[in-house]
Design a protein around this motif. Structure first.
Motif, short mmCIF file in Angstrom:
data_model
loop_
_atom_site.label_atom_id
_atom_site.label_comp_id
_atom_site.label_asym_id
_atom_site.label_seq_id
_atom_site.Cartn_x
_atom_site.Cartn_y
_atom_site.Cartn_z
N GLY A 183 0.79 -1.22 0.00
CA GLY A 183 0.00 0.00 0.00
C GLY A 183 0.83 1.27 0.00
N LEU A 184 2.01 1.23 0.66
CA LEU A 184 2.87 2.41 0.76
C LEU A 184 4.18 2.23 0.01
N ASP A 185 4.38 1.07 -0.61
CA ASP A 185 5.57 0.78 -1.40
C ASP A 185 6.85 0.88 -0.56
N LEU A 186 6.80 0.35 0.67
CA LEU A 186 7.97 0.34 1.55
C LEU A 186 8.59 -1.05 1.52
N LYS A 187 9.82 -1.15 1.06
CA LYS A 187 10.44 -2.45 0.87
C LYS A 187 10.71 -3.15 2.21
N ARG A 188 11.12 -2.40 3.21
CA ARG A 188 11.38 -2.98 4.54
C ARG A 188 10.78 -2.05 5.60
N PRO A 189 9.48 -2.21 5.87
CA PRO A 189 8.81 -1.31 6.82
C PRO A 189 9.31 -1.48 8.25
N ARG A 190 9.16 -0.42 9.03
CA ARG A 190 9.53 -0.43 10.44
C ARG A 190 8.28 -0.67 11.28
N ILE A 191 8.33 -1.66 12.16
CA ILE A 191 7.19 -2.04 12.98
C ILE A 191 7.43 -1.63 14.43
N GLY A 192 6.41 -1.05 15.06
CA GLY A 192 6.47 -0.72 16.48
C GLY A 192 5.26 -1.30 17.19
N LEU A 193 5.44 -1.70 18.45
CA LEU A 193 4.37 -2.26 19.26
C LEU A 193 3.95 -1.22 20.29
N LEU A 194 2.68 -0.81 20.25
CA LEU A 194 2.19 0.27 21.11
C LEU A 194 2.13 -0.19 22.57
N ASN A 195 2.69 0.65 23.45
CA ASN A 195 2.77 0.31 24.86
C ASN A 195 2.69 1.61 25.69
N VAL A 196 2.67 1.47 27.00
CA VAL A 196 2.61 2.64 27.88
C VAL A 196 3.99 3.26 28.10
N GLY A 197 5.00 2.70 27.53
CA GLY A 197 6.36 3.23 27.62
C GLY A 197 7.26 2.42 26.70
N THR A 198 8.44 2.92 26.45
CA THR A 198 9.36 2.24 25.54
C THR A 198 10.31 1.27 26.27
N GLU A 199 10.33 1.33 27.60
CA GLU A 199 11.20 0.45 28.36
C GLU A 199 10.72 -1.00 28.28
N GLU A 200 11.66 -1.93 28.25
CA GLU A 200 11.33 -3.35 28.07
C GLU A 200 10.50 -3.91 29.21
N PHE A 201 10.64 -3.35 30.43
CA PHE A 201 9.94 -3.91 31.58
C PHE A 201 8.51 -3.40 31.71
N LYS A 202 8.08 -2.46 30.85
CA LYS A 202 6.74 -1.89 30.96
C LYS A 202 5.73 -2.69 30.15
N GLY A 203 4.46 -2.62 30.58
CA GLY A 203 3.38 -3.22 29.80
C GLY A 203 2.93 -4.57 30.33
N ARG A 204 1.82 -5.04 29.75
CA ARG A 204 1.25 -6.32 30.15
C ARG A 204 2.12 -7.48 29.67
N ALA A 205 1.89 -8.64 30.27
CA ALA A 205 2.72 -9.82 29.96
C ALA A 205 2.64 -10.19 28.49
N GLU A 206 1.42 -10.12 27.92
CA GLU A 206 1.28 -10.51 26.50
C GLU A 206 2.03 -9.56 25.57
N LEU A 207 2.17 -8.28 25.98
CA LEU A 207 2.93 -7.34 25.17
C LEU A 207 4.42 -7.69 25.16
N LYS A 208 4.92 -8.08 26.32
CA LYS A 208 6.34 -8.46 26.40
C LYS A 208 6.60 -9.71 25.55
N LEU A 209 5.69 -10.68 25.62
CA LEU A 209 5.85 -11.89 24.82
C LEU A 209 5.72 -11.58 23.32
N ALA A 210 4.77 -10.69 22.99
CA ALA A 210 4.59 -10.29 21.58
C ALA A 210 5.83 -9.58 21.07
N SER A 211 6.42 -8.74 21.90
CA SER A 211 7.62 -8.01 21.49
C SER A 211 8.75 -8.98 21.14
N GLN A 212 8.92 -10.01 21.95
CA GLN A 212 9.96 -11.01 21.68
C GLN A 212 9.67 -11.77 20.37
#
Length: 363
Positions: A183-212
Motif C-alpha cells: 500500500g505504501l511501497d515500503l520495501k522494509r517497513p519499520r514495525i512498532g508495538l504500542l505500549n505505555v512506555g518504551t522500556e522493556e519492563f513496561k506493559g502487560r505480559a502478553e505485550l512483552k511476549l509479543a515483542s519477543q
C-alpha cells in the motif's frame, strides 16, 4: 489488434469494486457522490452497487461520470448502526451489506466498500469470506497522517476485536508489514508495538511476549522491529506500522479524529476573532487550506480488513462524498496490486518460517 482482443484487454484492465450504498449515516446520495468523484479520476473504475434499486438508478443517472460504469443490484433490507452482529448474521441475507460481500466472494468484484455497522461488517465478512489460513484473528488497519516522507503510518488493529494475545499481535505485525509494502511501497517497513512506555519492563505480559516474537520474526518476514512505541509515536517518522489491540487502537483513532476536528474549529474561531485576524486568514488562506487537507480525516478514510479471503474497506459511517471517494481510491489501489493474494502468500511464508524456527528451538 482485433476487436475481440481489444475488448479482452479492456475487461482485463477494468477494476470492479462492490459498493454498499445503504450503510452510511448520510444515505446513498453521499455514496453515489463519492463514486462519481472517484470515477472522474479513474476511467477504468467500475462498480457493482447494492441497495434500493429505484433510488440508486435515480441518483446514478444524475452523475455523468458514472454512465455505463455501474451495475445496480437491488436489495430490500439495510443493516443499521444499531443492529447487533449476531442479529444480522441470522437475518441479514437480504441486506445491501450481505450482497456487497457476496460479490467479492463470487469473484465478481475485487474489493468491497461499506460505510455500515463495523461489527456487522466484520462478522459478515468473516462468515462469507472466511479467514486466510494461518490467521487467528483478523484486524482493521487504518492510515494515519505522519511525519514520514510517504505521509502516512499504518495502525492495526483499530476495532475488529477488542482482544489480542501475543500470537495475534505477531500476526498483526506480519499483516501490517505486507500492507505497508503493497500500500505504501515500503520495501522494509519499520514495525512498532504500542505500549505505555518504551522500556522493556513496561506493559502487560502478553505485550512483552509479543515483542519477543515480533523481534524474532523480523528478519525472516523482511521488516525492522523498532520495539515498543508510545502514543506520541503514532504520527511520527520513527515507525511505519503501529501494532496494537482493537480496544486501544479504536480509542486512539477516534481521539485523533476528534482532535483534528477540534483544531480546525479552534483555527476557524481564531481567524474570525477580529478584523485583523480576518485579514490574516486571507493572507494565510493557501497555507491553511494545505493544513486543513493534511489533517482532514475524510482524506485518509478507509480501514482495511486484513486476514480474510477477500479485501474489505470500511469507510467511516458519517462519510460524505469526499470520505467515500477516499475509501474507494484506497480500494482501487489495493485491487491494482493484487493485495489480498500477496498478503495470503506472505502470511503463509512467514508463518511457516516461524513455525519451523519454533520447532527447532523445542528440539
Amino acid at each position: 489488434m482485433t476487436e475481440t482482443a481489444q475488448e479482452t484487454d479492456a475487461e482485463t484492465s477494468k477494476t470492479v469494486l462492490s459498493i454498499d450504498a445503504m450503510g452510511g449515516d448520510r444515505g446513498p446520495s453521499a455514496i453515489v457522490d463519492g463514486m462519481a468523484k472517484s470515477a472522474e479520476k479513474a476511467p477504468d473504475l467500475h462498480f457493482i452497487v447494492h441497495g434500493d434499486e429505484a433510488e440508486l438508478s435515480r441518483l446514478i443517472a444524475r452523475k455523468p461520470s458514472l454512465g455505463g460504469r455501474c451495475e445496480i443490484r437491488g436489495t430490500t433490507d439495510v443493516v443499521t448502526m444499531e443492529d447487533k452482529p449476531s442479529q444480522v448474521m441470522r437475518s441479514g441475507k437480504g441486506t445491501s451489506m450481505w450482497s456487497t460481500i457476496d460479490a467479492v466472494r463470487a469473484g465478481e468484484a475485487s474489493v468491497a466498500v461499506s460505510c455500515g455497522n463495523t461489527g456487522a461488517l466484520m462478522a459478515m465478512s468473516m462468515v462469507r469470506l472466511r479467514k486466510i489460513e494461518g490467521v487467528n484473528r483478523p484486524a482493521i488497519a487504518c492510515l494515519w497522517p505522519s511525519r514520514n516522507t510517504h505521509g502516512f503510518n499504518i495502525m492495526l488493529d483499530v476495532g475488529a476485536d477488542i482482544r489480542a494475545d501475543e500470537n495475534d499481535l505477531l500476526q498483526f505485525a506480519l499483516m501490517g508489514a505486507s500492507y505497508a509494502r503493497n500500500g505504501l511501497d515500503l520495501k522494509r517497513p519499520r514495525i512498532g508495538l504500542l505500549n505505555v512506555g518504551t522500556e522493556e519492563f513496561k506493559g502487560r505480559a502478553e505485550l512483552k511476549l509479543a515483542s519477543q516474537a515480533i523481534a524474532a520474526a523480523a528478519d525472516r518476514a523482511n521488516f525492522d522491529y523498532v520495539g515498543f512505541v508510545e502514543g506520541g509515536d503514532i504520527p511520527s517518522d520513527r515507525v511505519d506500522v503501529i501494532v496494537t489491540d482493537g480496544f486501544t487502537g479504536n480509542i486512539a483513532l477516534k481521539t485523533g479524529e476528534g482532535t483534528a476536528g477540534l483544531i480546525r474549529d479552534f483555527l476557524g474561531q481564531a481567524f474570525r476573532y477580529s478584523f485583523l485576524s480576518k485579514i490574516a486568514a486571507l493572507l494565510a488562506h493557501t497555507s491553511m487550506n494545505r493544513l486543513s487537507k493534511r489533517i482532514d480525516p475524510r482524506r485518509v478514510n478507509g480501514g482495511v480488513f486484513l486476514g480474510l479471503n477477500g479485501t474489505v474497506v470500511k469507510s467511516h459511517g458519517a462519510s460524505d462524498g469526499t470520505g467515500v471517494s477516499a475509501a474507494i481510491k484506497l480500494a482501487a489501489q489495493l485491487s491494482a496490486v493484487g493485495f489480498n493474494d500477496r498478503l495470503a502468500s506472505r502470511i503463509a511464508e512467514s508463518s511457516g518460517a516461524i513455525d519451523s524456527e519454533n520447532e527447532g528451538k523445542n528440539q
